[in-house]
Motif scaffolding. Structure first.
Motif, PDB file in Angstrom:
ATOM      1  N   LEU A   1       0.854  -1.188   0.000  1.00 54.18           N
ATOM      2  CA  LEU A   1       0.000   0.000   0.000  1.00 54.18           C
ATOM      3  C   LEU A   1       0.888   1.235   0.000  1.00 54.18           C
ATOM      4  N   GLN A   2       0.716   2.084  -0.997  1.00 55.09           N
ATOM      5  CA  GLN A   2       1.550   3.270  -1.138  1.00 55.09           C
ATOM      6  C   GLN A   2       0.982   4.444  -0.345  1.00 55.09           C
ATOM      7  N   PRO A   3       1.749   5.526  -0.228  1.00 51.84           N
ATOM      8  CA  PRO A   3       1.186   6.743   0.368  1.00 51.84           C
ATOM      9  C   PRO A   3      -0.006   7.230  -0.446  1.00 51.84           C
ATOM     10  N   PHE A   4      -1.007   7.774   0.233  1.00 50.67           N
ATOM     11  CA  PHE A   4      -2.175   8.312  -0.459  1.00 50.67           C
ATOM     12  C   PHE A   4      -1.899   9.757  -0.855  1.00 50.67           C
ATOM     13  N   ARG A   5      -2.327  10.099  -2.057  1.00 46.45           N
ATOM     14  CA  ARG A   5      -2.223  11.484  -2.499  1.00 46.45           C
ATOM     15  C   ARG A   5      -3.275  12.303  -1.756  1.00 46.45           C
ATOM     16  N   PRO A   6      -2.955  13.536  -1.357  1.00 45.30           N
ATOM     17  CA  PRO A   6      -3.870  14.313  -0.509  1.00 45.30           C
ATOM     18  C   PRO A   6      -5.139  14.781  -1.206  1.00 45.30           C
ATOM     19  N   GLY A   7      -5.246  14.570  -2.519  1.00 51.34           N
ATOM     20  CA  GLY A   7      -6.439  15.033  -3.232  1.00 51.34           C
ATOM     21  C   GLY A   7      -7.722  14.444  -2.688  1.00 51.34           C
ATOM     22  N   ILE A   8      -7.690  13.174  -2.265  1.00 48.74           N
ATOM     23  CA  ILE A   8      -8.916  12.542  -1.764  1.00 48.74           C
ATOM     24  C   ILE A   8      -9.365  13.207  -0.477  1.00 48.74           C
TER      25      ILE A   8
END
Length: 616
Positions: free
Chosen positions: A517-524
């Motif tokens: 699981l990668q880092p989540f992009r802050p857009g969500i």
């Protein structure tokens, strides 16, 4: 290449045929297949000889496939230009040939017969001029010259060079690493200009100089993400002990000798500098720079930068993305902060195009005084959200029906938590992203009544290049995502939720290169916070094993999908950590999906990014 696509296809096909015939049958087809090439480069040219530096097998095989006889050899500045060499009738592919005059031996060979190559004979020099100490160090007690290169000699006397003695890295457990070999693997990416592998605290790490132009042209908003994914994807080809444990990004070309070799003794300091986020001391600003910082709006924008990036190396020569971490979404947040302070906003594209903070301030000063407005969705933008009609609607239904059958047959799909999906209202479904098969799996798992309301976010550079692809996207209700224009993309996604429809959004953005699981992009986080929407955290198991990056056809592997309980943005903001609501929502959502997965992913540990940027 200049002759067009058909010529390129012919060239590659004929080159492959000639290489196969040369290696398997001993037949030289190259002079016939590439007769025009030989006519232009010299009709009488038959043989090519390479001495000194190691000639890689790839170029050697291509030159031979083109119709020449290539003879590689090995030598040093302290020997004849070729101490060993392949010759007609005495040639072995991948080797540097046999000794031409003198002797070669392997000192202290390991279990595979690899050790230091030592040479003796009339092709070896007598010593360094006016430097008896260096001469004594260069020779063994019994008169053999220490080359400093590692290699082996086979039973027939052919010499194989594997690397430099001084450059070899010895890891725990006695594993020997030749950094040049790994650098060829990790550097095989259009997004990497240079990469140097070194050892740090018992693990392999890398210094990477990114190709910023290629990353920008590909529409990728984060240099760090691009490099991390590229390195991890190539690591899958290697045994575990050759995989990187971390990397640091260097802004400037790595130090090299006059012969183009890395000055490896300088690399550890550069890596440590990157890990500490240290920057060299900068000279006092020039009179021109002081005038720029005293002018408006540069003065106010500098104050905003100083507040937002207190822990970053802020100076006029700093790179907005490499030094301050301003990716496409942060650029949008920064423009909003600037607008709140100055009454006008720097366009996101202006921030992304600036190579230094100085250039950013100058661009802002030259911009119009009116504030930039919120992105306006055009009729064409909104058309992507309209239900497909006529033939496209039928095409979408047929594709989804075939997909449901195929996914169940190939992946034996099992679904848990369908009852947790909301019957009414707009909400987001956020699966982890390990494979191109994820789209098909989520589509097959959604009930028909919800699938008709689902909209999918798709990369504009991968899915919308041709008219045919765009038609398929309309049929499947996929709207374009442009990482270089995050404000417009998020406005379109928010419109989906506003209409009471379902948004399928992969928060990682990139397909995982190793299954983790990668880092989540802050857009969500920003999207859920702005729309005050609910989200269904979703976990997919098995698609990485079925169809990882680089694989065009799936394997028949069992896949499971689990829908989590719907949760609102406010509740997520209370659970997560971060400076802003968007950051807290993003962190809490990732934790929820990681918990559903049972771990950080279903592959090897990810490559981590050293804090800071190395510069010299």
């Amino acid at each position: 290449a200049a002759a067009g696509a058909l010529a390129r296809v012919y060239f590659r096909a004929m080159l492959a045929l000639a290489r196969w015939a040369r290696r398997r049958l001993g037949v030289k087809l190259g002079r016939v297949l590439f007769r025009p090439l030989h006519a232009r480069l010299g009709q009488t040219l038959r043989s090519l000889v390479s001495g000194g530096a190691h000639l890689e097998p790839g170029p050697l095989a291509e030159l031979e496939a083109l119709g020449w006889d290539v003879y590689s050899g090995y030598g040093l500045a302290e020997t004849a230009s070729v101490f060993t060499g392949n010759r007609p009738g005495h040639k072995r592919f991948g080797s540097e040939g046999r000794v031409l005059s003198g002797q070669a031996r392997i000192a202290e060979p390991d279990g595979e017969g690899v050790g230091e190559i030592q040479l003796k004979g009339p092709s070896v020099f007598e010593g360094y001029r006016n430097n008896p100490e260096a001469t004594a160090e260069a020779f063994t007690a019994d008169g053999w010259f220490r080359t400093g290169d590692r290699g082996r000699v086979d039973a027939h006397g052919f010499v194989y060079v594997t690397g430099r003695e001084k450059e070899m890295i010895v890891l725990g457990g006695g594993k020997n690493i030749y950094p040049e070999e790994l650098e060829r693997v990790y550097g095989d990416s259009p997004y990497v200009s240079e990469v140097a592998v070194l050892e740090r605290e018992g693990s392999l790490v890398a210094l990477v100089v990114p190709n910023l132009e290629a990353i920008r042209n590909a529409g990728i908003g984060s240099v760090e993400d691009a490099i991390r994914v590229e390195l991890a994807e190539r690591a899958r080809r290697l045994p575990s002990f050759q995989r990187l444990a971390g990397f640091a990004i260097a802004r400037e070309p790595l130090p090299r000798t006059r012969l183009g070799k890395y000055r490896r003794f300088l690399l550890p300091e550069l890596y440590e500098r990157g890990s500490r986020a240290a920057q060299p001391v900068r000279a006092e600003p020039s009179a021109e720079d002081r005038a720029l910082l005293a002018s408006s709006p540069a003065r106010e924008i500098w104050a905003v930068l100083a507040e937002r990036y207190r822990d970053k190396p802020l100076h006029l020569d700093a790179h907005p993305q490499l030094d301050l971490g301003i990716d496409s979404l942060e650029a949008m947040a920064l423009s909003l902060a600037v607008e709140a302070r100055t009454g006008r906003r720097i366009a996101d594209e202006e921030i992304g195009a600036a190579a230094t903070i100085r250039e950013l301030l100058r661009r802002a000063g030259a911009a119009a005084a009116e504030p930039a407005r919120e992105p306006t969705l055009t009729a064409e933008d909104l058309r992507w959200l309209d239900p497909p009609q006529g033939g496209l609607r039928l095409l979408g239904a047929v594709i989804h029906a075939i997909n449901r059958i195929a996914v169940r047959l190939v992946f034996r799909l099992s679904v848990r938590g369908r009852d947790r999906l909301l019957a009414t209202g707009g909400f987001a479904v956020t699966p982890n992203h390990s494979s191109d098969a994820d789209f098909a799996v989520v589509a097959a798992a959604l009930p028909w009544r919800l699938l008709r309301r689902a909209h999918w976010a798709g990369d504009i550079h991968r899915l919308f290049r041709t008219r045919f692809r765009r038609s398929l996207c309309r049929a499947m209700r996929v709207f374009p995502v442009d990482d270089r224009k995050p404000a417009a993309t998020l406005a379109l996604a928010a419109e989906v939720l506003k209409r009471g429809d379902i948004l399928i959004w992969f928060p990682e953005e990139w397909r995982s290169p190793d299954g983790t699981l990668q880092p989540f992009r802050p857009g969500i986080g920003w999207l859920l916070d702005t729309a005050k929407a609910r989200v269904v955290p979703t976990a997919i198991h098995g698609t990485f094993a079925a169809m990882p990056r680089g694989r065009s056809l799936p394997r028949p592997v069992k896949v499971e999908l689990a829908f989590g309980a719907a949760i609102g943005a406010a509740a997520l903001a209370e659970q997560g950590e971060g400076a802003s609501a968007a950051e807290r929502i993003t962190a809490a959502l990732r934790n929820a999906i990681a918990e559903q997965l049972g771990e950080a992913g279903d592959g090897a540990p990810p490559i981590t990014r050293a804090a800071g940027i190395a510069s010299h």
